[in-house]
Design an enzyme around this catalytic site. Structure first.
Site, PDB file in Angstrom:
ATOM      1  CG  ASP A  22      -1.789  -1.203   1.155  1.00 35.72           C
ATOM      2  OD1 ASP A  22      -2.419  -1.353   0.324  1.00 35.72           O
ATOM      3  OD2 ASP A  22      -2.251  -1.686   2.253  1.00 35.72           O
TER       4      ASP A  22
ATOM      5  CE1 TYR B 198       4.313  -6.375   3.878  1.00 32.52           C
ATOM      6  CE2 TYR B 198       3.414  -8.384   4.182  1.00 32.52           C
ATOM      7  CZ  TYR B 198       3.486  -7.293   3.188  1.00 32.52           C
ATOM      8  OH  TYR B 198       3.065  -7.168   2.163  1.00 32.52           O
TER       9      TYR B 198
END
EC number: 5.4.99.12
Length: 270
Positions: free
Chosen positions: A51, A109
């Site tokens: 994003d 992540y």
């Protein structure tokens, strides 16, 4: 011929990964640069669509081409046309069975969170920020409820296009380090906004707004409205995409971030 590339980028400089009409995305920048170098249009397929504001350290893409170039020629030639906020780290020919997205069996992540009464302009776009202390033990207890194979509907965005909300979350590691708390999320795959929604809930528990057991209730509800708001993207880094050993995908260069030694120590920890 199929070519895989390892990509790093500063997500703060782009409106996400996926190509958009305005052209201000990582994919647009990469494909423009590939076209300049190769003198032909090349379409890339990515491991994970990040994003706006989310950084890439171990992003992987592939494309098909008839051009025969040396591996490092793809690196040097493409980088010559890329902005300073994006860089190809490696290039490698792959068999047709390789697919940047579908051949991957796990993603990792990291989230860097700055915990201090006053925000730091030196960390703008690089780390998330909260101004109140967080209870690390409570967050660890809460995270334990999420590990395993579950329906993560409560942590997916309304725009998520995944066919199934069921994912296997292998690990959530949490480690304080001075004024920072570092988080590691490793799973077979993630839903849209899933990591940021998990972060929002963990921070809410860390602030004492909910007990650790609340995360189990949110998970069981499968209702996004029951969870905390989506957390800020600035401290989130796609660090690693795992592939079968047969493809011999080069490791990500995590040494390019100041917290790499802390992140390495998070491996295998909770």
């Amino acid at each position: 011929m199929r070519i895989a590339l390892g990509i790093q980028y500063d997500g703060a400089a782009f409106c996400g990964w996926q190509s958009q009409p305005h052209g201000k995305t990582v994919q647009d920048a990469l494909e423009r640069s590939l076209a300049e170098f190769a003198q032909t249009s090349l379409h890339t397929t990515v491991a994970g669509r990040t994003d706006t504001g989310v950084h890439g350290l171990g992003q992987v893409v592939h494309f098909d081409t008839d051009l025969d170039r040396a591996d490092f020629s793809w690196v040097r030639g493409t980088n010559a046309f890329l902005p300073p906020t994006v860089a190809v780290q490696w290039a490698k020919p792959m068999p047709d069975t390789f697919h940047a997205r579908f051949a991957a069996f796990e993603r990792t992540y990291y989230y860097a969170l700055y915990v201090h009464p006053v925000r730091s302009p030196m960390l703008a776009g690089r780390a998330g920020w909260v101004h109140t202390p967080l209870d690390v033990d409570a967050m660890r207890e809460a995270a334990a409820h999420l590990v395993g194979e579950h329906d993560f509907s409560a942590f997916r965005s309304s725009e998520c296009q995944a066919k199934s909300p069921v994912k296997h979350l292998y690990q959530i590691g949490i480690r304080p380090d001075g004024d920072f708390i570092h988080f590691r999320f490793r799973a077979n795959a993630f839903l849209h906004h899933m990591v940021r929604n998990l972060m929002g809930c963990l921070v809410a528990v860390g602030r004492g707004r909910y007990p650790s057991s609340w995360l189990a209730e949110v998970l069981e509800s499968r209702d996004r409205d029951c969870a905390a708001p989506t957390f800020m993207p600035e401290g989130l880094y796609l660090a690693h995409v795992g592939y079968p050993a047969e493809f011999a995908v080069p490791p990500a260069q995590l040494g390019s971030v100041p917290w790499s030694s802390v992140w390495a120590d998070l491996d295998g920890r909770t």
